[in-house]
Scaffold this motif. Structure first.
Motif, mmCIF file in Angstrom:
data_model
loop_
_atom_site.group_PDB
_atom_site.id
_atom_site.type_symbol
_atom_site.label_atom_id
_atom_site.label_comp_id
_atom_site.label_asym_id
_atom_site.label_seq_id
_atom_site.Cartn_x
_atom_site.Cartn_y
_atom_site.Cartn_z
ATOM 1 N N TRP A 171 27.094 25.364 -0.051
ATOM 2 C CA TRP A 171 26.225 26.013 -0.485
ATOM 3 C C TRP A 171 25.851 27.550 0.041
ATOM 4 C CZ3 TRP A 171 21.576 28.264 0.756
ATOM 5 C CH2 TRP A 171 20.748 28.584 -0.376
ATOM 6 N N GLU A 172 25.853 27.473 1.249
ATOM 7 C CA GLU A 172 25.771 28.614 2.062
ATOM 8 C C GLU A 172 27.013 29.618 1.872
ATOM 9 O OE1 GLU A 172 24.082 29.025 6.491
ATOM 10 O OE2 GLU A 172 24.853 26.807 6.187
ATOM 11 N N LEU A 173 28.117 29.173 1.876
ATOM 12 C CA LEU A 173 29.352 29.705 1.615
ATOM 13 C C LEU A 173 29.164 30.671 0.306
ATOM 14 C CD1 LEU A 173 32.082 27.715 2.902
ATOM 15 C CD2 LEU A 173 31.433 29.859 4.030
ATOM 16 N N ILE A 174 28.533 29.987 -0.532
ATOM 17 C CA ILE A 174 28.608 30.466 -1.953
ATOM 18 C C ILE A 174 27.463 31.628 -2.198
ATOM 19 C CG2 ILE A 174 28.160 29.850 -4.540
ATOM 20 C CD1 ILE A 174 29.510 27.116 -4.009
ATOM 21 N N THR A 175 26.522 31.428 -1.605
ATOM 22 C CA THR A 175 25.145 32.073 -1.966
ATOM 23 C C THR A 175 24.835 33.207 -0.509
ATOM 24 O OG1 THR A 175 23.765 30.621 -0.796
ATOM 25 C CG2 THR A 175 24.048 30.064 -3.156
ATOM 26 N N LEU A 176 25.438 33.007 0.354
ATOM 27 C CA LEU A 176 25.319 33.772 1.501
ATOM 28 C C LEU A 176 23.633 33.862 2.070
ATOM 29 C CD1 LEU A 176 27.632 36.637 0.877
ATOM 30 C CD2 LEU A 176 28.277 34.561 1.947
ATOM 31 N N LYS A 177 23.007 32.818 1.866
ATOM 32 C CA LYS A 177 21.507 32.634 2.055
ATOM 33 C C LYS A 177 21.371 31.505 3.094
ATOM 34 C CE LYS A 177 20.101 34.089 -2.471
ATOM 35 N NZ LYS A 177 19.233 33.587 -3.815
ATOM 36 N N VAL A 178 20.361 31.472 3.779
ATOM 37 C CA VAL A 178 19.828 30.583 4.563
ATOM 38 C C VAL A 178 19.273 29.491 3.879
ATOM 39 C CG1 VAL A 178 18.470 29.900 6.601
ATOM 40 C CG2 VAL A 178 19.487 32.229 6.604
ATOM 41 N N PRO A 179 19.640 28.193 4.033
ATOM 42 C CA PRO A 179 18.999 27.190 3.216
ATOM 43 C C PRO A 179 17.540 27.151 3.319
ATOM 44 C CG PRO A 179 20.875 26.332 4.642
ATOM 45 C CD PRO A 179 20.848 27.775 5.031
ATOM 46 N N TYR A 180 16.840 26.852 2.109
ATOM 47 C CA TYR A 180 15.284 26.803 2.349
ATOM 48 C C TYR A 180 14.665 27.664 2.975
ATOM 49 C CZ TYR A 180 17.063 22.249 0.973
ATOM 50 O OH TYR A 180 17.764 21.198 0.240
ATOM 51 N N ASP A 181 15.090 29.102 2.890
ATOM 52 C CA ASP A 181 14.705 30.345 3.613
ATOM 53 C C ASP A 181 13.303 30.684 3.572
ATOM 54 O OD1 ASP A 181 15.123 31.195 1.057
ATOM 55 O OD2 ASP A 181 16.160 32.902 1.745
ATOM 56 N N ASN A 182 12.504 30.098 2.400
ATOM 57 C CA ASN A 182 11.192 30.293 2.260
ATOM 58 C C ASN A 182 10.380 29.117 2.886
ATOM 59 O OD1 ASN A 182 12.130 28.401 0.393
ATOM 60 N ND2 ASN A 182 10.560 28.977 -1.302
ATOM 61 N N MET A 183 11.018 28.177 3.517
ATOM 62 C CA MET A 183 10.347 27.061 4.151
ATOM 63 C C MET A 183 10.518 27.263 5.703
ATOM 64 S SD MET A 183 11.033 24.141 1.542
ATOM 65 C CE MET A 183 10.733 24.426 -0.321
ATOM 66 N N THR A 184 9.576 26.214 6.384
ATOM 67 C CA THR A 184 10.075 26.115 7.888
ATOM 68 C C THR A 184 10.971 24.938 7.779
ATOM 69 O OG1 THR A 184 7.918 24.454 7.859
ATOM 70 C CG2 THR A 184 7.284 26.498 8.287
#
Length: 220
Positions: A131-144
């Motif tokens: 999922w990270e490779l696809i989105t380039l986002k940190v998983p659950y970046d709006n959460m601790t």
């Protein structure tokens, strides 16, 4: 510092190189410094390399237990190597263990819930990496991290973008399924990735030959 996994029919050897230089750093740094989406071909090649490394581990009954982008190192030409075997363990005689080990944003729900788990916990973590490779986002970046863990144990999953290749979308959903028994083993993941790779490399108007799917039981 990185570990190289050498597989043979008779033995498993972990070789520690103290002086090896990995010019690409780790996959986490590589992914999150990108300004644009990664090409599907590159995503597939990286995912394939990770899957083959994990399949090698699982063939020898070793569970990594902390698979995440920060523990995958990159060399020249986007060659990736799985690293940090500090919490890796050989599967118990019963084939399962219960210790809470890993990193919350990549951790399987059965580990979070302190339930028995096995090699399929690594498959869940792989889904987050993909999922990270696809989105380039940190998983659950709006959460601790703890909030993310609590969400996962209640069935929360990351949103897969609508424009993702349907084969990859399906694979991610299979790999992070709540039921470890539904998650594929890495031998099956490799086949699915190879199918997608073959599909996108077929010239327009061309035909590809079908091939039998590899079936493999979960390691015991």
């Amino acid at each position: 510092m990185s570990f190289h996994l050498v597989c043979s029919p008779f033995s498993l050897v972990l070789i520690l190189f103290l002086s090896e230089y990995m010019p690409g750093g780790d996959l986490y740094e590589f992914v999150h410094k990108q300004n644009d989406v990664l090409e599907l071909l590159l995503i597939l090649r990286i995912a394939m390399s990770i899957s083959k490394g994990m399949e090698c581990l699982h063939q020898h009954n070793i569970i990594h237990r902390d698979l995440k982008t920060a523990n995958i190192l990159m060399g020249d030409n986007h060659v990736v190597k799985i690293a940090d075997f500090g919490v890796a363990r050989v599967g118990s005689q019963e084939g399962q263990m219960t210790a809470e080990t890993g990193t919350y944003r990549w951790m399987a729900p059965e580990i979070i819930n302190h339930k028995p788990y096995d090699h399929k916990a690594d498959v869940f973590s792989f889904a987050i990496v993909l999922w990270e490779l696809i989105t380039l986002k940190v998983p659950y970046d709006n959460m601790t991290p703890l909030q993310a863990a609590l969400g996962v144990r209640q069935g929360l999953r990351l949103e897969i973008p609508a424009d993702v290749h349907p084969g990859l979308s399906k694979l991610i959903e299979q790999c992070w399924d709540e039921d470890p028994g539904i998650r594929p083993v890495f031998a099956e993941i490799i086949v699915q990735l190879e199918d997608i790779l073959q599909e996108i490399q077929v010239p327009k108007g061309g035909h590809r030959r079908s091939r039998a799917k590899m079936q493999k039981k979960s390691p015991r």
